[in-house]
Motif scaffolding. Structure first.
Motif, short mmCIF file in Angstrom:
data_model
loop_
_atom_site.label_atom_id
_atom_site.label_comp_id
_atom_site.label_asym_id
_atom_site.label_seq_id
_atom_site.Cartn_x
_atom_site.Cartn_y
_atom_site.Cartn_z
N PHE A 165 0.83 -1.21 0.00
CA PHE A 165 0.00 0.00 0.00
C PHE A 165 0.87 1.26 0.00
O PHE A 165 0.60 2.21 -0.73
CB PHE A 165 -0.93 -0.01 1.21
N ARG A 166 1.92 1.27 0.79
CA ARG A 166 2.84 2.41 0.82
C ARG A 166 3.42 2.66 -0.57
O ARG A 166 3.50 3.79 -1.04
CB ARG A 166 3.96 2.17 1.84
N ASN A 167 3.83 1.59 -1.24
CA ASN A 167 4.38 1.72 -2.60
C ASN A 167 3.34 2.24 -3.58
O ASN A 167 3.64 3.11 -4.41
CB ASN A 167 4.90 0.37 -3.09
N LYS A 168 2.12 1.72 -3.49
CA LYS A 168 1.08 2.09 -4.45
C LYS A 168 0.74 3.57 -4.38
O LYS A 168 0.42 4.19 -5.40
CB LYS A 168 -0.18 1.25 -4.22
N ILE A 169 0.77 4.14 -3.19
CA ILE A 169 0.40 5.55 -3.08
C ILE A 169 1.62 6.47 -3.06
O ILE A 169 1.50 7.67 -2.87
CB ILE A 169 -0.52 5.82 -1.86
N GLY A 170 2.80 5.89 -3.25
CA GLY A 170 3.99 6.71 -3.47
C GLY A 170 4.72 7.16 -2.22
O GLY A 170 5.42 8.17 -2.26
N VAL A 171 4.57 6.44 -1.11
CA VAL A 171 5.35 6.77 0.09
C VAL A 171 6.71 6.10 -0.03
O VAL A 171 6.80 4.89 -0.19
CB VAL A 171 4.63 6.29 1.38
N GLU A 172 7.76 6.89 0.05
CA GLU A 172 9.10 6.35 -0.16
C GLU A 172 9.61 5.58 1.05
O GLU A 172 9.15 5.79 2.18
CB GLU A 172 10.07 7.49 -0.50
N ASP A 173 10.54 4.70 0.80
CA ASP A 173 11.17 3.94 1.89
C ASP A 173 11.78 4.92 2.89
O ASP A 173 12.46 5.87 2.51
CB ASP A 173 12.27 3.02 1.35
#
Length: 305
Positions: A165-173
């Protein structure tokens, strides 16, 4: 569910960059030329200014910065080969950019790997949905809205693993690693914006393993539509230039679905699109007075009054 590789791609674009891509899609649709790896899509600052309520000067500065940033960006998606093996593809967004200061105009060419994905997105978004995104000012809100409407037919998104989910909405590592920060900075403001400024109302549920949150799921529903009065007498001649009867959202989609399967509509279909994709485009066409007049005889045949 609408399977859209671009919506499911992992990338992190700023708001202006996302808007730039939407404007390119609008350009391709309005010109009727489609999008290829050779397409030089023009975007005018005045279009950005009118859609997103900023000055022309501010629009051009924002667009110029966005296209320069977009030129350097990459995104990734999963792809299956002929043997059924899944690989990860990395691609740039654009292969060529041009900006013309005198006319406050940008010209972009999408990278070859991106073109089929952009085309799918173009089929997926109606101009009505683009209007909804235009009201959102948070990049995470835009990404979440795109993710949600990919599941519009069922009204819910099943549990998504937290990392995915973090990846899908563009939250970076490394960003917002504490759940409290993630909720305050990302999730809850996005939900609030979507509920206030778009056509849907969304709630979320968190899923835990022990005390740790491991994922989220979402439910959403269309907002009630205000009763729409007919703008003209329906008995008027549909060939009259100002003839237009505004349909409710549910009417548009209901009649568009029926029309997508009619032989009379075959001349409007594009390539190998599915009936569902075709129906989405028809619903979009019914928002345009000129197309509405053109399609009115077919609507009458289906019982629209």
């Amino acid at each position: 569910m609408k399977d859209n590789l671009l919506i499911n791609a992992s990338y992190n674009l700023e708001v202006t960059e996302q808007r730039l891509i939407l404007l390119a899609i609008i350009n391709a649709r309005q010109t009727g030329n489609g999008i290829t790896a050779d397409s030089k899509l023009e975007i005018h600052a005045s279009d950005y200014a009118s859609r997103f309520d900023v000055t022309n000067d501010g629009a051009y500065r924002a667009l110029k910065n966005a296209v320069l940033n977009l030129f350097d960006r990459q995104f990734s998606f999963k792809e299956e080969d002929r043997n059924g093996k899944i690989g990860t593809v990395k691609s740039r967004w654009v292969s060529r950019i041009k900006y013309i200061d005198d006319s406050a105009t940008l010209e972009i060419t999408f990278a070859p790997d991106v073109v089929p994905l952009i085309t799918r997105l173009e089929q997926h978004f109606t101009s009505y949905q683009i209007k909804q995104v235009a009201q959102l000012t948070g990049k995470y809100a835009i990404r979440l809205y795109e993710l949600l409407i990919a599941w519009r037919e069922v009204g819910k998104v099943p549990q998504i693993n937290l990392a995915e989910f973090r990846n899908k909405i563009g939250v970076e590592d490394g960003e917002y690693m504490r759940m409290s920060d993630f909720k305050i900075r990302v999730l809850e403001p996005s939900i609030k914006q979507i509920n206030e400024h778009t056509d849907i109302t969304v709630t979320y549920e968190q899923h835990k393993k022990g005390r740790s949150i491991i994922g989220f799921s979402f439910r959403f529903k269309p907002k009630p539509q205000a009763k729409v009065e007919k703008l003209v007498n329906p008995k008027r001649d549909p060939n009259t230039p100002d003839f237009f009867i505004k349909m409710t959202d549910s009417q548009r989609h209901l009649f568009a679905k029926k029309m997508s399967e009619m032989p009379e509509m075959s001349k409007y279909s594009q390539g190998t699109e599915s009936y569902q994709q075709f129906a989405i485009r028809i619903a979009d066409m019914l928002l345009q007075p000129e197309k509405f007049r053109e399609l009115y005889p077919i609507l009458e045949k289906l019982g629209f009054n």
